[in-house]
Design an enzyme around this catalytic site. Structure first.
Site, PDB file in Angstrom:
ATOM      1  N   GLU A 130       0.843  -1.209   0.000  1.00  0.00           N
ATOM      2  CA  GLU A 130       0.000   0.000   0.000  1.00  0.00           C
ATOM      3  C   GLU A 130       0.877   1.257   0.000  1.00  0.00           C
ATOM      4  O   GLU A 130       0.632   2.217  -0.725  1.00  0.00           O
ATOM      5  CB  GLU A 130      -0.923  -0.046   1.223  1.00  0.00           C
ATOM      6  N   HIS A 131       1.932   1.235   0.817  1.00  0.00           N
ATOM      7  CA  HIS A 131       2.852   2.386   0.831  1.00  0.00           C
ATOM      8  C   HIS A 131       3.556   2.531  -0.522  1.00  0.00           C
ATOM      9  O   HIS A 131       3.702   3.626  -1.047  1.00  0.00           O
ATOM     10  CB  HIS A 131       3.917   2.190   1.911  1.00  0.00           C
ATOM     11  N   GLU A 228       6.546   2.426  11.783  1.00  0.00           N
ATOM     12  CA  GLU A 228       5.120   2.668  11.988  1.00  0.00           C
ATOM     13  C   GLU A 228       4.522   1.560  12.862  1.00  0.00           C
ATOM     14  O   GLU A 228       3.774   1.828  13.806  1.00  0.00           O
ATOM     15  CB  GLU A 228       4.400   2.707  10.633  1.00  0.00           C
TER      16      GLU A 228
HETATM   17 ZN   LIG Z   1       1.299   2.545   6.922  1.00  0.00          ZN
END
Ligand SMILES: [Zn+2]
Length: 1033
Positions: A130-131, A228
């Site tokens: 996704e990143h 994260e």
């Molecule tokens: Zn993320």
């Protein structure tokens, strides 16, 4: 797990937030629509279709069933009167991609591309993908176009998220040019991403020399997602929620951590990632959502021509998720957690929950009814579990996982407690069974059931400015499992069907309970206790993993790591080629939003703000009591006061009765403390207590009489109940610090700048937690009760009151009449002082020690307040510094998850970082802002300036709910004229003016500043910063 933006408004991977809890936490606001649709509904809704009057069948639709539009066949068209929308389901002939379009007269348009992503390990593959998808694509080969577009658009929402079994890429905007621009970027990002190796190293994980330029220096692990996730699991409630999911549904994809377990992330390879993209981001595995009033044909044409027509259909059954095989025996799992040094005492820092697996989420009527049943069982003082688990007061209240969870293929009911002793685990288990038995025996009180259903109906009418996003987030999980998302919107029908069942069968809910609660062996008990070695164990495991990785390296690989480090550094520092990206122009954004005018009138000697606006048969009331006259000791108790005053009942109705009445007539009566600095000179501030409520027009008389009852007859006599509410409050305020650490760090830094901000931190920052804990230790409940009582008596008078009322044209005069009667009954007391003076403080630095592996850093200084002519310029500068300096340096180069700068209306300018592996290095970056602005003055050109202005516009023009129009004037006395002037002044700022404020505010360190870190101990802090630090542990 969620991604990218620092402030995420709606999270798909949320554990259920109960309304019962919402009333208890000041900072948490959940849209009502969101609450209501967390369930799902029926395919047999054809029954309902038959009931639709013939005339509607004949209504002209924009697209017709069976017809083909740019390669998309229209399969289903339905009108949904509940939400005044038309739903169109289309399918691409070539690839089978489903496109769901919601046609609705709403300017805040939404677009999203969703994929079903089912990982089979905990390397965080879908999350890292996704990143990476947002790191540059075929048509937009720009480093990180997503972040760059944040400043070239006026999006009202832009994000990407990874849930347990889906990934979605949504955005919303009110501007059509912007909509088309973003649509192109998003489509290209997901279907043609570059997925470059260097981006994988930056976003995922990498080994890197500690000193980039020294090949012999030791190796460390870095990466944005890596950090994260370390940060995400700093929050114990997250750890609990993740483990609950993994253990109740262990046999397929839900047994893994889709966001990534930090210790597993380094097992992921770049090749795995590319393969996963090929398989899961295929158009046949995609679902596309569009919402609003913009022309769908253009969307269809673009998608078909540029992407789908070039691909063929594949069978996407590989990503389907089977139902979880049911257990024959209940299970028990115990996990350990970090010791939260801001939380409860060590021996009370335990959690327990029981989770029961329920039905298939695609059975939408069943899911809907189980959701209602769960609310009846859990929510509020009339519910069975509240009576049995919360009222005996042996815990800190429900934990964050409590509620009905309908995010996964099999839904689950969860009830759990936080902050209890290990000895009480057994008690919890016993009480759980007893409560079920009792409910089975006694059934449910119809007035209680009705109050829950009324609240659901009211939330259907309530207009949220982010309706399109809420609809997407509430439908995503169901849609992902091929559920009937269209029928799921027919909420009134589902309520009606449930009412019929309840009427016809007195034991309807008991029978459901028998199936799902009593005779259910798929039952998980999860317990969690703190471990003082948790952090140390993690560090050891991390070191061990690093050792294994590095031991396996030969010379050639070491050289490669060294070279990659240099290459990545160079690419991060290279000037980005953003001219390939589309950008709005000034003419696209010239016009300010057009809001209904406000009328100010004095009613019963009370200044009243009246706003006539289409509210969909709802009247909104806000009462603002100025409380600046309270003593400081009293003020410090107001957050607690706000939290409990609506939960104690009145002298007319006990708390159970009162709760039932409030929920059957209104959306709830809530209280909140407001802190407002003078926006003209920032020399004084006001404190006020705001009561808010809304109700259907027909219930307005009851709404006023309930408010009147509460304000005049509030009753705090039941000290046992009060004690319980206070303890639950204290447990609730220490949750969420790690996930919103940047906000707490900024509050902490600002607290060092002025007395007003210091008070603010005492009322809502980390200092508030400390204060409350101490206060409760030193005072007995009777004393606290007396102090709270005295606050209520002093505050609830019309002498210190202002009122705002928002209602529609037809009902407004009646609403105002009722308001008159209401005000007449309020007492008049002596007017108290209106405002207090602000004094600035000497510079200082402060660290709140936290037992977490990341930092949150902030620096704040006093600049100028909202109405000063430099304020808009500084606001634009803050955006520019965030985009051009802080994000590249603090995020991309130094590995923090987020960083930025902002100026608030009180005049405080702040820098912050989020989930940051560094602390002093980041503070140094903050200090070097002026240096950077000097050396990179070439970067501050027309385009950069315009982009920064768009960033500010995103905030200024963000849509407002009808019930909230006029709130800026009501709270801050910022009139619509002032706003329009501010907006046009902001748009007219020149590069020279920008340079001018840089010289005036950044060249020399401000005389009044503060620095604050939330994070682990650092013995070299004073050495590295050359400053004295006040350490608070
Ligand atoms: Zn993320």
């Amino acid at each position: 797990m969620l991604s990218r933006l620092k402030c995420l408004r709606l999270a798909p991977h949320r554990t259920n937030v109960l309304r019962a809890q919402r009333a208890r936490t000041n900072c948490k606001s959940v849209s009502t629509f969101d609450d209501m649709l967390s369930g799902a509904k029926p395919k047999e809704a054809n029954v309902a279709q038959l009931e639709v009057p013939h005339i509607i069948q004949q209504q002209e639709y924009r697209y017709n069933e069976g017809k083909l539009y740019h390669g998309f066949q229209c399969e289903r068209v339905e009108r949904i009167p509940d939400f005044d929308l038309t739903s169109y389901t289309l399918r691409h002939e070539g690839t089978g991609t489903e496109l769901w379009h919601i046609d609705r007269n709403d300017t805040n348009n939404v677009f999203s591309i969703n994929f079903r992503t089912t990982p089979f390990d905990s390397t965080g593959l879908p999350h890292i993908l996704e990143h990476l998808a947002l790191c540059g694509s075929k048509n937009y080969p720009v480093r990180d176009p997503f972040f760059k577009m944040l400043n070239r658009s006026v999006a009202t929402f832009m994000n990407a998220m990874t849930g347990p079994d889906y990934t979605l890429y949504p955005f919303s905007t009110m501007n059509e040019v912007d909509f088309r621009n973003l649509q192109r970027i998003y489509l290209d990002a997901v279907f043609n991403p570059n997925l470059a190796h260097l981006d994988f190293l930056q976003e995922g994980w990498r080994l890197e020399n500690k000193d980039l330029h020294n090949r012999e220096s030791e190796l460390v692990i870095k990466g944005v997602v890596y950090n994260e996730m370390k940060g995400a699991f700093s929050e114990n409630s997250q750890v609990f929620g993740q483990n609950l999911l993994n253990n109740i549904l262990p046999d397929h994809t839900y047994g893994h951590v889709s966001g990534g377990n930090p210790l597993e992330i380094p097992k992921l390879t770049h090749t795995d990632l590319i393969e996963f993209h090929r398989k899961y981001y295929h158009p046949s595995n995609a679902r596309i959502y569009s919402y609003g009033s913009f022309d769908l044909t253009k969307t269809l044409e673009l998608i078909d021509k540029e992407y789908l027509s070039l691909r063929t259909r594949i069978d996407n059954s590989y990503s389907r998720i089977p139902l979880q095989p049911r257990w024959s025996q209940p299970r028990h799992v115990h996990i350990s957690s970090r010791l939260d040094n801001m939380g409860a005492a060590f021996d009370r820092q335990n959690q327990i929950a029981i989770a029961l697996l329920m039905c298939d989420m695609t059975n939408i009527q069943e899911t809907f009814e189980l959701n209602v049943l769960s609310e009846i069982l859990i929510r509020g003082p009339n519910s069975a579990f509240y009576k049995s688990l919360i009222e005996p007061n042996f815990s800190g209240g429900y934990n964050q996982s409590t509620g009905y969870s309908a995010d996964t293929k099999d839904t689950a009911f969860v009830v759990g407690l936080q902050d209890l002793r290990v000895e009480d685990f057994k008690k919890f288990n016993d009480l759980f069974s007893q409560t079920l038995c009792k409910a089975m025996e006694e059934g449910f009180e119809s007035q209680h059931v009705e109050s829950i259903l009324h609240n659901l109906e009211l939330s259907l009418k309530h207009q949220s400015p982010h309706f399109g996003n809420a609809l997407l987030f509430n439908s995503t999980a169901l849609w992902n499992h091929d559920g009937d998302v269209v029928s799921n919107l027919r909420v009134s029908d589902m309520i009606a069907r449930l009412r019929t069942c309840l009427r016809q069968n007195k034991n309807y809910f008991q029978e459901k309970m028998n199936t799902y609660f009593v005779n259910n062996s798929h039952k998980l008990t999860l317990t969690m206790s703190p471990d003082e070695l948790y952090e140390e164990n993690f560090k050891q495991a991390e070191l061990e993993m690093l050792k294994q990785k590095t031991n396996a390296l030969d010379n050639e690989k070491l050289e490669k790591i060294y070279q990659n480090g240099l290459k990545l550094d160079a690419s991060q520092k290279a000037a980005p080629n953003t001219n390939l990206l589309p950008c709005l122009t000034l003419s696209d954004v010239k016009k300010p939003p057009n809001w209904p005018k406000l009328r100010i009138q004095t009613i019963q000697e009370v200044q009243t703000q009246i706003c006539e606006v289409p509210t969909n048969e709802i009247t909104y009331l806000k009462c603002l009591f100025n409380i600046t006259g309270l003593s400081e000791d009293e003020v410090k108790l107001v957050p607690l006061f706000c939290n409990i005053i609506n939960d104690m009942g009145t002298s007319m109705h006990d708390f159970r009765e009162f709760d039932k009445l409030v929920l059957s007539k209104t959306a709830g009566i809530d209280f909140k403390l407001n802190f407002v600095e003078n926006v003209e000179d920032a020399k004084s501030y006001r404190l006020s207590l705001m009561m808010t409520t809304h109700a259907l027009d027909k219930n307005v008389p009851d709404m006023f009489s309930l408010c009147q009852d509460l304000l005049r007859n509030f009753k705090l006599d039941d000290t046992d109940r009060l004690k319980m509410l206070i303890e639950n409050y204290i447990s609730s305020i220490s949750i969420g610090i790690a996930s919103s650490g940047h906000l707490y760090a900024m509050l902490g830094a600002a607290a060092l700048v002025s007395n007003a901000s210091k008070l603010k931190s005492l009322l809502s920052g980390v200092d508030h937690i400390d204060f409350m804990k101490n206060f409760v230790q030193k005072n007995n409940t009777t004393d606290i009760r007396d102090q709270l009582k005295s606050i209520g008596t002093k505050v609830f008078s019309k002498s210190n009151l202002r009122v705002a009322i928002n209602s529609s044209e037809s009902y407004l005069p009646t609403a105002v009449d009722h308001l008159k009667n209401f005000l007449e009954t309020l007492p008049t007391l002596e007017k108290t002082i209106e405002s207090s003076e602000i004094t600035l403080l000497h510079p200082s630095c402060q660290q709140y020690l936290m037992n977490i592996p990341v930092n949150y850093c902030a620096k704040a200084f006093f600049a100028v307040p909202y109405l000063h002519k430099d304020h808009p310029t500084l606001r634009v500068l803050a955006k520019l510094v965030s985009a051009k300096y802080l994000l590249p340096v603090v995020r991309e180069q130094n590995g923090a998850y987020g960083a930025g700068a902002k100026i608030s209306s009180d005049g405080i300018f702040s820098f912050y970082s989020y989930r940051d592996p560094h602390s002093t290095k980041t503070l140094e970056a903050f200090e070097k802002t002026y240096e950077w602005l000097q050396s990179e003055s070439k970067q501050i050109d027309q385009q950069a300036l315009f982009e920064a202005k768009l960033g500010v516009l995103q905030q200024l023009d963000s849509p407002i709910a009808p019930g909230n129009i006029g709130i800026d004037y009501f709270l801050y006395e910022v009139s619509q004229d002032m706003f329009v002037k501010y907006r046009s002044r902001m748009l007219s700022i020149t590069v020279d003016e920008l340079h001018d404020v840089i010289e005036r505010y950044f060249k020399e360190n401000s005389k009044n500043y503060g620095k604050c870190i939330l994070g682990p101990a650092n013995e070299n802090l004073e050495l590295e910063t050359g400053q004295k630090w006040n350490i608070i542990s």
